[in-house]
Design an enzyme around this catalytic site. Structure first.
Site, PDB file in Angstrom:
ATOM      1  CG  ASP A   4      39.887   3.185 -23.558  1.00  0.00           C
ATOM      2  OD1 ASP A   4      39.636   3.330 -22.348  1.00  0.00           O
ATOM      3  OD2 ASP A   4      39.051   3.393 -24.454  1.00  0.00           O
ATOM      4  CG  ASN A  45      40.769   9.831 -17.715  1.00  0.00           C
ATOM      5  OD1 ASN A  45      41.860   9.430 -18.125  1.00  0.00           O
ATOM      6  ND2 ASN A  45      39.650   9.594 -18.378  1.00  0.00           N
ATOM      7  NE  ARG A 102      35.210   2.401 -14.577  1.00  0.00           N
ATOM      8  CZ  ARG A 102      35.292   2.411 -15.898  1.00  0.00           C
ATOM      9  NH1 ARG A 102      34.451   1.702 -16.617  1.00  0.00           N
ATOM     10  NH2 ARG A 102      36.199   3.145 -16.498  1.00  0.00           N
TER      11      ARG A 102
END
Ligand code: IPE
Ligand code: IPE
Ligand code: MG
Length: 239
Positions: free
Chosen positions: A19, A67, A32
């Site tokens: 993570d 996700n 990102r």
């Protein structure tokens, strides 16, 4: 390098919740997706290092069943990275004799990605080194639900007596059938939660959380986790 540190007990099965890619990118004012790219690069390097330390099974959490909630652009970038890294893994890890297996529901991926997944497993199937489980579209609740459905069918077909169902009947229907439970679960990025990772298997796992973001998690960070693991007193309910 841990090998020099004789006397350390190396966990047999290590799980890692990788993570912090997004925060890593944010700190650098980058999109990102760039964090995911660096995270994917780190995955290859650290996997080889961990296999050299004598770990028998490594389970890496790459994409959860939750996700998919992310913006389509980010999910798309992740799928592109998976395709790229799967192609590389067809030859990668050969040198270290690493056997690659995917756990999770692959039916949600496009057919090209499924083909690559099957091919990566096929090319590595006879390897005798560390087993690398890559958890993709993996969710532990989904995994347990799947096992419950299998058991229900076996009961319906008179293959299983409901009064005689054992814990082994459950664990043998999980993706991790025949594998030891994880001894150590590492989470990077600083959170203290499992986020739907190996809920059944982690009953007695040691949990290690580090603030280090995944793209920054290197050899010495893994060594620190193993050293901390060696300070734990695992009682499994005993004294
Ligand atoms: C982990 O990094 C990678 C995946 C979940 C696919 P994140 O993308 O969750 O990064 P943060 O937690 O937002 O920093
Ligand atoms: C967990 O990270 C899933 C993976 C690392 C693949 P998330 O970033 O999805 O977890 P939450 O949302 O912080 O619980
Ligand atoms: Mg996250």
């Amino acid at each position: 390098m841990l090998e020099a540190n004789s006397g350390l007990h190396i966990p047999e099965h290590v799980g890692i919740i990788m993570d912090g890619n997004g925060r890593w990118a944010k700190k650098r004012a980058l999109p990102r997706s760039v964090g995911h790219k660096y995270g994917a690069q780190n995955f290859r390097k650290i996997t080889r290092y961990i296999s050299k330390q004598g770990v028998k099974v490594l389970t890496l959490y790459a994409f959860s069943t939750e996700n998919w909630k992310r913006p389509a652009e980010e999910v798309g970038a992740l799928m592109k990275l998976f395709r790229q890294y799967l192609v590389d893994s067809l030859t990668d890890f050969r040198e270290d004799d690493i056997k690659v297996v995917f756990i999770g529901d692959r039916s949600a991926f496009d057919s090209k990605l499924v083909e690559l997944i099957n091919e990566s497993e096929e090319v590595a199937k006879d390897r005798k080194g560390m087993l690398l489980n890559i958890a993709m579209n993996y969710g532990s609740r989904d995994e347990i639900l799947r096992a419950v459905k299998m058991i229900s069918r076996d009961v319906r077909d008179n293959k299983l007596d409901p009064d005689k169902i054992t814990e082994e009947d459950i664990s043998s229907r999980l993706y991790t059938a025949n594998l030891p439970d994880p001894d150590l679960i590492i989470r990077t990025g600083g959170e203290f939660r499992l986020s739907n990772f190996m809920l059944y298997q982690s009953a007695y796992s040691e949990f290690y959380s580090t603030e280090t973001l995944w793209p920054d998690f290197h050899e010495e960070d893994f060594d620190n986790a193993v050293m901390e693991y060696n300070r734990r007193n695992r009682r499994f309910g005993g004294v």
